[in-house]
Scaffold this active site. Structure first.
Site, PDB file in Angstrom:
ATOM      1  N   TYR A 115     -77.445-114.167 -85.855  1.00  0.00           N
ATOM      2  CA  TYR A 115     -78.601-113.757 -86.649  1.00  0.00           C
ATOM      3  C   TYR A 115     -78.179-113.288 -88.039  1.00  0.00           C
ATOM      4  CZ  TYR A 115     -82.832-111.276 -88.002  1.00  0.00           C
ATOM      5  OH  TYR A 115     -83.953-110.850 -88.671  1.00  0.00           O
ATOM      6  N   TRP A 117     -79.488-113.586 -92.643  1.00  0.00           N
ATOM      7  CA  TRP A 117     -80.153-114.345 -93.702  1.00  0.00           C
ATOM      8  C   TRP A 117     -79.217-115.335 -94.388  1.00  0.00           C
ATOM      9  CZ3 TRP A 117     -84.930-113.124 -96.757  1.00  0.00           C
ATOM     10  CH2 TRP A 117     -85.892-112.488 -95.964  1.00  0.00           C
TER      11      TRP A 117
END
Length: 774
Positions: A115, A117
C-alpha cells in the site's frame, strides 16, 4: 522554441529547471505549472532531496541475513547495520527467497499488497508494478480498501455506489458556485488535504472554489474541532466547534429537528430511498425510548441545542450541500458519519439537484468537484491474481501476529494466512499504520522483507533487502488523473542517482530469474509500454468525448489539455430524474437508508441503519479527573503523508526538529506548557516527542499532531521505545472501525501531554543507516 520539461507529482505539475555539469544534468528547481491558479509549495522540497544523503544509492542487505541467510535474526530488523552489495547478489537473494517461499508454503505466504501512493506516473506506479510482477510469478496475498477510505469503500457500494464513482461524479465547483446557498462541511474543508490528487493535480480547485462560493452569497459552515480546517479568502466562515467523533450525533439532532418541523421530504424518501421507516423509529426513539433530538445531541457534541435547531431550519430553507471529510470515517464506527450524511441529505430531498445533496470529500482531495471529465488516462494492467486471499488493508498487523486467526469482514469470515515474505514498493507502512509499537512486533515475524525504495525511510530500515528505485525525475512516464485537465509527458530530467533502477527494471530482472519475464514484460521496453498504454487510453477517451492526438505528437509537445465537459457535473441528477431508468447499483436500486443486507449480518457494531455508537475513546467517556486530550492525527500541510518529510518545506515547519502538536492555550497553561517547547505525548500504546504550537481556535480538550514525521525510535532494540520525531501513530488505536468494514480508527485516541524536561535526543530519522563493509 522547445517545450518546457514538465513533471507530475500528486501535489502538482512543475516545470523542471536544470543545469548541465561535468557529471550530467542537475535539478536546480521546480517552477509551478503556469496553468495552476494555486500551486502547492511541496514541490520545493524535491530537488535537493533527490540527490541528498537520505537517498538509497545501492542495493543493501541486512548484515545478519547476508552472513547467515534469509530468516536470520528477524528480531534485529531496524537494529542491524546494512551491507551494500552488487545488484546481481541482491537480485539472486530476492529471487531465491520468492522461489523458496512459493515452493514450500505457496504464493499465499507472500504479502505484496504494498500500500502507498508512490509516483504519480501511470506506468512507473510502484504498487501496480509489484502487483503485476507477483501475479506473473503465481500470485500473492493482497489487500482490499485503503487507509484513507477503509470504512467508506466497503459501506458505500451497499447504500449508494462505490466511492470511486462518487468521487468521479460529485457536483463540480461551478455548479455549487451558481446554485448552493448553504454549504455545511462536517470535518471542514482543509486546504492542506486538497493540495493532492491521486495521479496528479495540475489545477488546484479548493481555494478558488470557496472564494467564488462565498462571493456568490453562499453561507459556509465549518463543523470541526479546528477553525483552521476551513479557511475561505474573501468570505466569512461560521465555525461550530464539535467534540471529535460526535458528528453522527449532530446529524441525528438535525434530522430529528427536520422531522419535528415536518420539513423532511417524504416524497423523495418514498420514491428514491428504501428503509426510512426503520430509521425513523430509531430517530424518534420509538425503538429504544431515546429521541435523538437537539438537546440529546447537544449533550454529546458540545454544540448548543438552539444552534442545532437553527441550523436545521436554515438547511431546509435553501439549497444545501452537506459534505463529509474523509477523516470522519477514520474512527471507531467510521461507517456511521457517511451513512448518516446520506440519510440527512435524503431527508432534505435535494439529492440530484444543482448545488444540493451530499459530497464525500470536497477538500479531501483535489479531484473531488473538479470541472473535468472522469477520464483517468493510461493505466498499467496488473493481470489476474490466482491467490484469492485478501485482507482489509488496515489489518496487516493482525495478520502477521495471528496466522491462522479469523476476522469477520463484510458479512464473511476471513482466515489470516501465515506470511513468510513481504514485498513492498512505493509506500511506507510505518507512516500509514496505527500503533507502531505493535506493528514493529508484527514486522519482525516474517522470514524475509524486501522493499524497493528511493529513500531510507523507516520501512527501508526495517527491511532485510533494500533495492534502490528511481524517482519520477529519473525516468520517462505519463502523468494523468481522473477529472484533471492536463496529461503530462514526464520526460526524464536527470540520470538515475547512484545505482538506482526503475521498478520495472528491478521486476524484469527478478522475473527473468523466476521464469516469468515474458509474461511480465510482454517483450516491451518502458517507452514501448508508454506508447502502448497511451494508445489504449485513446480508445477509452472517446467514451468521454475526448479525442487524444497520436503518441508522438503528445510526447513531442509534452502537455495535453483535455476539454472540460460541456456541462459541469451534477451528482445523481440522472437518478433523481428517473430512478427506474437510472437506478443505483444497490440491491434496491435506490438509496438504502436501511440495508437489509447489513442488518442480516447481525453486527452489533454496525446495525442496519445509521446510528450513534459510542467510540472506544472520546472526551465523553473520561472518568472524573481525567484530563486526557482527544488526539487528531490530521494530514500535514508540508508533505503528502510522509513523502518528502526530509525536504526543506517540511523541516522548516518543525519545532526543535520535531513535528508540531497544536494545543489550545488553556490546555497548555494547565500543564505548564509554553509555545515552542518540546512535550511528551503519550498513552498506554506509546509515546512521542513533539514541538508545541498554541492555537486558540482549537477546541479545548483536543490536540492535533499531523501524520508524516518519519518514525524515529529512541532505542530500536527496546520494545515500546518512544518516537523522538513526533509520529502520532505510536499513539493511535489499531482497531477496525467495525466488523462490516474493518477500516482504520486513527482518530479515536486519547492522550496526555507533559513538558519534556530531559536532554533532547538527536533526530536521526534522516540519517542513512549504519553500513558494514563486506
Amino acid at each position: 522554441m522547445n517545450a518546457p520539461l514538465l513533471t507530475s507529482m500528486h501535489w502538482g505539475v512543475y516545470e523542471v529547471e536544470r543545469e548541465e555539469g561535468p557529471h550530467g544534468s542537475r535539478i536546480t528547481g521546480l517552477r509551478p505549472f503556469a496553468h495552476d491558479p494555486d500551486p502547492s509549495p511541496i514541490g520545493a522540497s524535491v530537488p535537493a532531496a533527490v540527490t541528498g544523503p537520505t537517498r538509497v544509492r545501492r542495493p543493501a542487505v541486512r548484515r545478519s541475513v547476508l552472513e547467515q541467510g534469509p530468516g536470520a535474526a528477524p528480531e534485529r530488523r531496524g537494529i542491524d547495520p546494512f551491507v551494500e552489495v552488487p545488484w546481481d547478489t541482491a537480485l539472486d537473494l530476492v529471487a531465491g527467497e520468492i522461489a523458496r517461499v512459493r515452493e514450500r508454503h505457496g504464493n499465499a505466504a507472500i504479502y505484496a499488497g504494498s500500500y502507498g501512493w508512490s509516483s504519480a506516473g501511470r506506468f512507473h506506479h510502484a504498487q501496480s508494478q509489484v502487483h503485476r510482477f507477483m501475479n506473473c510469478a503465481g500470485g500473492y496475498t493482497g489487500h482490499v480498501g485503503t487507509y484513507s477510505l477503509g470504512a467508506a469503500r466497503t459501506l458505500m457500494p451497499r447504500i449508494v455506489m462505490p466511492m470511486d464513482d462518487i468521487i468521479g461524479q460529485m457536483s463540480a465547483w461551478p455548479v455549487l458556485e451558481e446554485h448552493c446557498t448553504l454549504f455545511i462541511a462536517f470535518g471542514g474543508l482543509p486546504g492542506r488535504n486538497a493540495q493532492v490528487g491521486t495521479g496528479g493535480a495540475s489545477q488546484h480547485w479548493l481555494r478558488g472554489g470557496l472564494a467564488r462560493l462565498a462571493a456568490a452569497g453562499c453561507r459556509i459552515v465549518n463543523v470541526s474541532p479546528a477553525r483552521a480546517d476551513l479557511e475561505c479568502a474573501g468570505g466569512a466562515v461560521e465555525w461550530l466547534p464539535i467534540r471529535p467523533n460526535t458528528d453522527v450525533a449532530l446529524m441525528l439532532g438535525l434530522a430529528h429537528e427536520l422531522h419535528r418541523q415536518g420539513r423532511h421530504d417524504r416524497g423523495f424518501l418514498q420514491s428514491h430511498c428504501t428503509g426510512y421507516a426503520e430509521f425513523e423509529r430509531y430517530l424518534t426513539g420509538a425503538d429504544d425510548g431515546i429521541a435523538k433530538d437537539a438537546r440529546w445531541a447537544a449533550e454529546i457534541t458540545g454544540i448548543a441545542a438552539a444552534e442545532i435547531e437553527k441550523l436545521a431550519a436554515r438547511m431546509a430553507a435553501g439549497r444545501t450541500m452537506l459534505n463529509a471529510s474523509w477523516s470522519l470515517q477514520r474512527a471507531d464506527h467510521g461507517e456511521q458519519p457517511f451513512w448518516m450524511i446520506v440519510t440527512l441529505a435524503a431527508m432534505l430531498g435535494q439529492i440530484g439537484l444543482p448545488g444540493g445533496g451530499f459530497g464525500l470529500g470536497y477538500g479531501a482531495i483535489n479531484n473531488a468537484g473538479a470541472h473535468g471529465a472522469a477520464f483517468s488516462g493510461p493505466t498499467l494492467p496488473q493481470g489476474a491474481n490466482t491467490v484469492k486471499t485478501q485482507i482489509p488493508v488496515a489489518r496487516i498487523a493482525d495478520m502477521l501476529l495471528e496466522p491462522g486467526g479469523t476476522l469477520q469482514f463484510d458479512g464473511g469470515t476471513l482466515t489470516y494466512p501465515h506470511i513468510r515474505l513481504i514485498y513492498w514498493a512505493g509506500g511506507n507502512p510505518f507512516h500509514h499504520h496505527q500503533d507502531l509499537n505493535r506493528l514493529v512486533r508484527a514486522w519482525r515475524r516474517p522470514d524475509t522483507i524486501v522493499v524497493n525504495e528511493q529513500y531510507w525511510t523507516a520501512s527501508a530500515r526495517m527491511a532485510d533487502v533494500v533495492l534502490p528505485a528511481t524517482t519520477m525525475l529519473e525516468r520517462d512516464d505519463i502523468g494523468s488523473a481522473t477529472r484533471d485537465r492536463y496529461m503530462v509527458a514526464m520526460k526524464r530530467a536527470i540520470d538515475p542517482v547512484g545505482e538506482a533502477r526503475d521498478d520495472y527494471a528491478i521486476f524484469g530482472a527478478l522475473s527473468g530469474r523466476l521464469g516469468s519475464q515474458a509474461a511480465y514484460t510482454e517483450g516491451r521496453e518502458p517507452m514501448q509500454w508508454l506508447r502502448h498504454l497511451y494508445e489504449l487510453s485513446r480508445e477509452r477517451a472517446q467514451r468521454f468525448a475526448i479525442t487524444l492526438p497520436g503518441f508522438d505528437e503528445f510526447w513531442a509537445h509534452g502537455l495535453l489539455e483535455m476539454p472540460a465537459p460541456a456541462q459541469p457535473a451534477v451528482f445523481l441528477a440522472g437518478f433523481r430524474a428517473d430512478p427506474q431508468a437510472q437506478p443505483l447499483p444497490t440491491p434496491s436500486g435506490r438509496i438504502e437508508i436501511h440495508s437489509r443486507t447489513i442488518a442480516g449480518f447481525g453486527y452489533a457494531d454496525c446495525p442496519g441503519h445509521p446510528a450513534w455508537l459510542e467510540p472506544a475513546e472520546w472526551l465523553g467517556n473520561r472518568p472524573p479527573g481525567d484530563r486526557r486530550l482527544h488526539l487528531l492525527s490530521n494530514q500535514p500541510s508540508t508533505k503528502l503523508h510522509s513523502q518528502y518529510d526530509h525536504g526543506a518545506l517540511s523541516r522548516a515547519n518543525k519545532i526543535q526538529g520535531r513535528e508540531p502538536v497544536l494545543l489550545n492555550p488553556e490546555d497548555a497553561a494547565e500543564r505548564g506548557i509554553a509555545e515552542g517547547e518540546v512535550v511528551r505525548v503519550f498513552n498506554a500504546r506509546g509515546a512521542c516527542l513533539a514541538g508545541v504550537r498554541l492555537d486558540a481556535n482549537l477546541l479545548r480538550g483536543v490536540a492535533m499532531l499531523a501524520t508524516g514525521a518519519w518514525y524515529d525510535p529512541l532505542d530500536p532494540a527496546a520494545p515500546g521505545t518512544p518516537d523522538k520525531h513526533g509520529n502520532p501513530n505510536v499513539l493511535t488505536l489499531d482497531r477496525g472501525t467495525s466488523r462490516l468494514t474493518q477500516g482504520c480508527s486513527a482518530h479515536t485516541a486519547l492522550v496526555e501531554v507533559e513538558r519534556w524536561t530531559g536532554a533532547l535526543p538527536a533526530i536521526t530519522a534522516f540519517d542513512p543507516p549504519a553500513f558494514h563493509l563486506p
